[in-house]
Design a protein around this motif. Structure first.
Motif, mmCIF file in Angstrom:
data_model
loop_
_atom_site.group_PDB
_atom_site.id
_atom_site.type_symbol
_atom_site.label_atom_id
_atom_site.label_comp_id
_atom_site.label_asym_id
_atom_site.label_seq_id
_atom_site.Cartn_x
_atom_site.Cartn_y
_atom_site.Cartn_z
ATOM 1 N N ASP A 36 0.576 -1.526 0.295
ATOM 2 C CA ASP A 36 0.316 0.273 0.159
ATOM 3 C C ASP A 36 0.670 1.133 0.206
ATOM 4 O O ASP A 36 1.546 1.436 0.990
ATOM 5 N N ILE A 37 0.886 2.172 -0.906
ATOM 6 C CA ILE A 37 1.953 3.018 -1.092
ATOM 7 C C ILE A 37 1.229 4.423 -0.188
ATOM 8 O O ILE A 37 2.581 5.257 0.333
ATOM 9 N N GLU A 38 0.576 4.729 0.690
ATOM 10 C CA GLU A 38 0.303 5.783 1.350
ATOM 11 C C GLU A 38 0.888 4.879 2.916
ATOM 12 O O GLU A 38 1.405 5.953 3.765
ATOM 13 N N LYS A 39 1.160 3.510 3.257
ATOM 14 C CA LYS A 39 1.378 2.906 4.166
ATOM 15 C C LYS A 39 3.293 2.879 4.383
ATOM 16 O O LYS A 39 3.774 3.180 4.772
ATOM 17 N N ILE A 40 4.457 2.972 2.653
ATOM 18 C CA ILE A 40 4.968 2.592 2.452
ATOM 19 C C ILE A 40 5.527 4.561 2.684
ATOM 20 O O ILE A 40 6.873 4.093 2.998
ATOM 21 N N VAL A 41 4.787 5.256 2.133
ATOM 22 C CA VAL A 41 5.852 6.735 2.520
ATOM 23 C C VAL A 41 5.716 6.746 3.969
ATOM 24 O O VAL A 41 6.309 7.978 4.507
ATOM 25 N N ALA A 42 4.720 6.000 4.544
ATOM 26 C CA ALA A 42 4.119 7.065 5.955
ATOM 27 C C ALA A 42 5.534 6.370 7.404
ATOM 28 O O ALA A 42 6.201 6.979 7.894
ATOM 29 N N TYR A 43 6.532 5.768 6.148
ATOM 30 C CA TYR A 43 7.305 4.745 6.577
ATOM 31 C C TYR A 43 8.331 5.985 5.900
ATOM 32 O O TYR A 43 9.813 5.628 6.902
ATOM 33 N N GLY A 44 8.389 6.712 5.469
ATOM 34 C CA GLY A 44 9.441 7.841 5.032
ATOM 35 C C GLY A 44 10.081 7.373 3.249
ATOM 36 O O GLY A 44 11.542 7.468 3.369
ATOM 37 N N VAL A 45 9.731 6.019 3.366
ATOM 38 C CA VAL A 45 10.506 5.732 2.310
ATOM 39 C C VAL A 45 10.453 5.944 1.189
ATOM 40 O O VAL A 45 8.849 5.587 0.217
ATOM 41 N N LEU A 46 11.055 6.360 0.139
ATOM 42 C CA LEU A 46 10.553 6.879 -1.324
ATOM 43 C C LEU A 46 11.339 5.529 -2.323
ATOM 44 O O LEU A 46 11.163 5.987 -3.413
ATOM 45 N N SER A 47 11.727 5.055 -2.088
ATOM 46 C CA SER A 47 12.526 3.845 -2.740
ATOM 47 C C SER A 47 12.297 2.568 -2.205
ATOM 48 O O SER A 47 13.041 2.733 -1.062
ATOM 49 N N VAL A 48 11.692 2.148 -3.232
ATOM 50 C CA VAL A 48 11.639 0.713 -2.584
ATOM 51 C C VAL A 48 12.316 -0.289 -3.688
ATOM 52 O O VAL A 48 12.837 -0.185 -4.781
ATOM 53 N N PRO A 49 12.862 -2.154 -3.320
ATOM 54 C CA PRO A 49 12.025 -2.221 -1.978
ATOM 55 C C PRO A 49 12.371 -1.697 -0.595
ATOM 56 O O PRO A 49 14.048 -0.875 -0.889
ATOM 57 N N ALA A 50 12.197 -1.881 0.349
ATOM 58 C CA ALA A 50 12.805 -1.259 1.509
ATOM 59 C C ALA A 50 12.473 -2.667 3.082
ATOM 60 O O ALA A 50 11.366 -3.208 2.792
ATOM 61 N N LEU A 51 12.758 -2.901 3.449
ATOM 62 C CA LEU A 51 12.635 -3.763 4.533
ATOM 63 C C LEU A 51 12.671 -2.986 5.916
ATOM 64 O O LEU A 51 13.644 -1.364 6.529
ATOM 65 N N VAL A 52 11.540 -3.639 6.286
ATOM 66 C CA VAL A 52 11.585 -3.084 8.515
ATOM 67 C C VAL A 52 11.744 -3.647 9.252
ATOM 68 O O VAL A 52 11.375 -4.820 8.913
ATOM 69 N N ILE A 53 12.408 -3.697 10.151
ATOM 70 C CA ILE A 53 11.867 -4.257 11.465
ATOM 71 C C ILE A 53 12.003 -4.382 12.764
ATOM 72 O O ILE A 53 12.489 -2.787 12.580
ATOM 73 N N ASP A 54 11.124 -4.834 12.856
ATOM 74 C CA ASP A 54 10.414 -4.008 14.267
ATOM 75 C C ASP A 54 10.030 -2.435 14.203
ATOM 76 O O ASP A 54 10.440 -1.580 14.925
ATOM 77 N N GLU A 55 9.385 -2.055 12.754
ATOM 78 C CA GLU A 55 9.021 -0.554 12.553
ATOM 79 C C GLU A 55 10.177 0.307 12.498
ATOM 80 O O GLU A 55 9.727 1.699 12.227
ATOM 81 N N LYS A 56 11.359 -0.247 12.353
ATOM 82 C CA LYS A 56 12.503 0.868 12.010
ATOM 83 C C LYS A 56 12.801 0.299 10.609
ATOM 84 O O LYS A 56 13.389 -1.119 10.240
ATOM 85 N N VAL A 57 12.805 1.322 10.020
ATOM 86 C CA VAL A 57 13.526 0.496 8.154
ATOM 87 C C VAL A 57 14.983 0.545 8.612
ATOM 88 O O VAL A 57 15.446 1.394 8.760
ATOM 89 N N VAL A 58 15.284 -0.241 7.824
ATOM 90 C CA VAL A 58 16.711 -0.971 8.207
ATOM 91 C C VAL A 58 17.584 -0.948 6.556
ATOM 92 O O VAL A 58 18.460 -1.214 6.798
ATOM 93 N N SER A 59 17.154 -0.863 5.647
ATOM 94 C CA SER A 59 17.215 -0.942 3.942
ATOM 95 C C SER A 59 16.389 0.073 3.229
ATOM 96 O O SER A 59 14.826 -0.520 3.328
#
Length: 77
Positions: A36-59
């Motif tokens: 879901d694009i809105e959820k991805i943007v909520a993490y502050g991620v502008l480039s995918v794919p992204a990895l989130v561990i325990d709600e922290k963006v790590v890659s």
């Protein structure tokens, strides 16, 4: 531990999800897809794919190998 793979459903995102799945095989880790694009943007991620561990963006922005994913998991746990 909860791991989320953020992506748009593209081939790189699908490959990355499979790599994460291989990396955590046999481990007590919950894996979720977030496309879901809105959820991805909520993490502050502008480039995918992204990895989130325990709600922290790590890659973000690259397809990690299973070995690279394991290294990140070890660092944050």
């Amino acid at each position: 531990m909860v791991i989320k793979v953020l992506g748009t459903g593209c081939r790189n995102c699908a490959t990355f999800y499979e790599n994460v799945k291989k990396a955590i095989e046999g481990k007590d880790i919950q894996l979720e897809k977030v496309y879901d694009i809105e959820k991805i943007v909520a993490y502050g991620v502008l480039s995918v794919p992204a990895l989130v561990i325990d709600e922290k963006v790590v890659s973000y922005g690259k397809v990690l190998s299973p070995a690279e994913v394991l290294k990140i998991i070890e660092k944050v746990s």
